[in-house]
Design an enzyme around this catalytic site. Structure first.
Site, PDB file in Angstrom:
ATOM      1  N   SER A 103       0.832  -1.210   0.000  1.00 36.04           N
ATOM      2  CA  SER A 103       0.000   0.000   0.000  1.00 36.04           C
ATOM      3  C   SER A 103       0.863   1.257   0.000  1.00 36.04           C
ATOM      4  O   SER A 103       2.022   1.231   0.446  1.00 36.04           O
ATOM      5  CB  SER A 103      -0.911   0.016   1.224  1.00 36.04           C
ATOM      6  OG  SER A 103      -1.708  -1.143   1.241  1.00 36.04           O
TER       7      SER A 103
HETATM    8  C1  LIG Z   1      -3.508  -4.004  -0.112  1.00 38.83           C
HETATM    9  S1  LIG Z   1      -3.049  -5.650   0.192  1.00 38.83           S
HETATM   10  C2  LIG Z   1      -2.398  -5.588   1.830  1.00 38.83           C
HETATM   11  C3  LIG Z   1      -1.110  -4.832   1.972  1.00 38.83           C
HETATM   12  C4  LIG Z   1      -0.290  -5.298   3.146  1.00 38.83           C
HETATM   13  N1  LIG Z   1      -0.855  -4.942   4.421  1.00 38.83           N
HETATM   14  C5  LIG Z   1       1.155  -4.880   3.054  1.00 38.83           C
HETATM   15  O1  LIG Z   1       1.697  -4.308   3.990  1.00 38.83           O
HETATM   16  O2  LIG Z   1       1.780  -5.167   2.023  1.00 38.83           O
HETATM   17  C6  LIG Z   1      -4.609  -6.449   0.516  1.00 38.83           C
HETATM   18  C7  LIG Z   1      -4.470  -7.905   0.859  1.00 38.83           C
HETATM   19  O3  LIG Z   1      -5.722  -8.390   1.351  1.00 38.83           O
HETATM   20  C8  LIG Z   1      -5.814  -9.744   0.997  1.00 38.83           C
HETATM   21  N2  LIG Z   1      -7.198 -10.216   1.128  1.00 38.83           N
HETATM   22  C9  LIG Z   1      -8.236 -10.052   0.268  1.00 38.83           C
HETATM   23  N3  LIG Z   1      -9.325 -10.651   0.763  1.00 38.83           N
HETATM   24  C10 LIG Z   1      -8.984 -11.188   1.958  1.00 38.83           C
HETATM   25  C11 LIG Z   1      -9.678 -11.931   2.951  1.00 38.83           C
HETATM   26  N4  LIG Z   1     -10.973 -12.218   2.826  1.00 38.83           N
HETATM   27  N5  LIG Z   1      -8.981 -12.321   4.041  1.00 38.83           N
HETATM   28  C12 LIG Z   1      -7.666 -12.036   4.208  1.00 38.83           C
HETATM   29  N6  LIG Z   1      -6.957 -11.338   3.299  1.00 38.83           N
HETATM   30  C13 LIG Z   1      -7.606 -10.920   2.194  1.00 38.83           C
HETATM   31  C14 LIG Z   1      -5.290  -9.764  -0.434  1.00 38.83           C
HETATM   32  O4  LIG Z   1      -4.911 -11.080  -0.817  1.00 38.83           O
HETATM   33  C15 LIG Z   1      -4.131  -8.781  -0.334  1.00 38.83           C
HETATM   34  O5  LIG Z   1      -2.916  -9.463  -0.106  1.00 38.83           O
END
Ligand SMILES: C[S@@+](CC[C@H](N)C(=O)[O-])C[C@H]1O[C@@H](n2cnc3c(N)ncnc32)[C@H](O)[C@@H]1O
Length: 447
Positions: A103
């Site tokens: 992000s």
């Molecule tokens: C914007 S990224 C997160 C960035 C992360 N916090 C970082 O520091 O790099 C969003 C993440 O949410 C995950 N995601 C989507 N749906 C999800 C769910 N139902 N449960 C857990 N993770 C999920 C995606 O696979 C993705 O890796």
């Protein structure tokens, strides 16, 4: 149904020539010039910029951002990008839509400030992604605390584990799981942070949050998203501060995802809305055959953190409309309020969106529409823009109540499956909100 996804191959080792090959001189990153140099120096420059914009406010978040080597979580990505102000997409699905990303740092910082992690806290992160934020959380909790981070994407968790080990945070617990169910084994948590767009607030987060705990979550409401810090009492989530942001939506079998309608061949305009909105692509195509209806509102565009998109989201037909930039350059479409698109509305065979024109050193918001219902849609959108202008300095407050139990004084309410979200517009707060707008433009499409 979970969509199949394609893993972008993990790039080469951080010490690879790609990582070392940082261009000499200044690299312009969205309005801010970052001196090329060591990763540590770039990190310092980045954090200084975030401080100046009020996104980093306290010593704890400042210290964590300076300590955790962000570039080790996206090996192979040039340092200037790793320390730039934009997100770095790390996974896409087969259609090219972003599934996971590192992000943008301003948003990471501002959400950590919202979360207010203290040494010794137990923290759950939903959305491990690259593992970078999990490392920051671990830095904030210190050795007495504990961080559990869950991600639905097994490949992301595997890559995050390697990044965490490289950066010295192998002790962070990472789990492949649907984070909408939390992680009961580690509950209760003093803090829960969600780093993907959530359409609703699942019961598990309420059950697993310790009394007095804080939940920070980017909540999606009719195509607009705000990161809200919630506390919970007597079954009601009370919101403290709402920060505009764009996030990849959380996924899961019963999740309300977004869908996109593409008009024209080749595409000239895209419309994006929550999946529960019925948009008929074939019918909407007909709007392209109609001439444009355009009005100018006399209203100046917002600067910084604002709630114009919320003003429009009060309209049930609201959606996000993105005219293609080449189509705008060719004169086929009036420029949208933002280069990547703007809020608008679509109904049957008519669509409309907020447009922009420059007037001297200022600008004006307009409404552009095509289709048989243009006159009505333009009038309603223009009214909403003028109504927003009268309250442009008001502050958004977002609460979530048990379904069906929202207060009658809310500006508007949005029914979800488990909660009813109440949006309030409160008179201005003298404390200015931090703004990412000088770093990255606000309210951009989720990524
Ligand atoms: C914007 S990224 C997160 C960035 C992360 N916090 C970082 O520091 O790099 C969003 C993440 O949410 C995950 N995601 C989507 N749906 C999800 C769910 N139902 N449960 C857990 N993770 C999920 C995606 O696979 C993705 O890796």
């Amino acid at each position: 149904m979970a969509r199949p996804y394609e893993k972008i191959p993990e790039p080469a080792d951080p010490a690879s020539p790609v990582s070392r090959g940082v261009p000499k001189g200044n690299v312009c990153v969205v309005g801010i010039s970052i001196e090329s140099g060591s990763a540590e120096a770039m990190r310092g420059t980045l954090v200084d910029a975030l401080r100046r914009h009020g996104l980093v406010q306290g010593e704890a978040v400042d210290g964590a951002l300076r300590a955790v080597p962000r570039h080790l979580f996206v090996p192979g990505v040039p340092l200037a990008r790793a320390y730039g102000h934009e997100a770095v997409v790390t996974y896409r699905d087969e259609s090219g839509a972003a599934l996971s990303s590192l992000s943008e740092p301003g948003l990471v910082a501002a959400m950590l400030e919202q979360l207010d992690v203290r040494p010794g806290h137990r923290v759950l992160e939903v959305g491990t992604g690259t593992g970078y934020n999990a490392a920051l959380l671990s830095r904030l909790t210190g050795p007495q605390g504990h961080v559990t981070s869950v991600d639905i994407l097994p490949g992301a968790v595997a890559v995050a584990r390697r990044g965490l080990a490289r950066a010295g945070y192998a002790h962070v617990e990472t789990v492949v799981a649907d984070g909408r169910l939390g992680h009961p084994d580690g509950a209760p948590y003093d803090r829960i942070i969600v780093t993907g767009g959530a359409w609703d607030l699942p019961a598990a987060w309420a059950e697993q949050l310790a009394p007095g705990g804080v939940l920070v979550v980017p909540l999606r409401l009719r195509g607009v998203t705000r990161s809200v810090a919630f506390t919970r009492r007597d079954g009601v989530w009370t919101g403290h501060g709402a920060l505009s942001c764009g996030f990849v939506p959380l996924r899961g079998d019963d999740e309300v995802a977004e869908h996109q309608v593409v008009l024209g061949d080749p595409p000239v305009l895209r419309i994006r809305a929550d999946e529960d909105r019925a948009l008929d692509e074939a019918v909407l195509q007909r709007a392209l055959d109609r001439s444009e209806t355009l009005v100018w509102t006399g209203v100046r565009p917002p600067g910084g953190e604002n709630h114009l998109d919320f003003g429009l989201a009060a309209l049930p037909e609201c959606c996000r409309v993105m005219p293609d930039l080449d189509a705008v350059r060719s004169g086929a479409f009036t420029a949208a309020l933002y280069p990547w698109g703007s809020m608008g509305a679509a109904t049957g065979d008519t669509f409309a969106y907020l447009a922009r024109r420059g007037i001297g050193d200022t600008a004006e918001i307009g409404v552009s529409a095509r289709g048989p219902a243009s006159a009505d849609l333009v009038a309603r959108l223009a009214d909403l823009v003028r109504a927003w202008d009268r309250t442009r300095h008001h502050v958004l407050r977002i609460d979530a109540h048990p379904r069906g139990a929202a207060p009658s004084d809310a500006t508007w309410t949005v029914p979800k499956r488990r909660t009813t979200v109440a949006v309030h517009l409160d008179p201005p707060d003298p404390t200015p909100l931090p703004s990412r707008s000088a770093l990255v433009p606000p309210a951009r499409a989720p990524r």
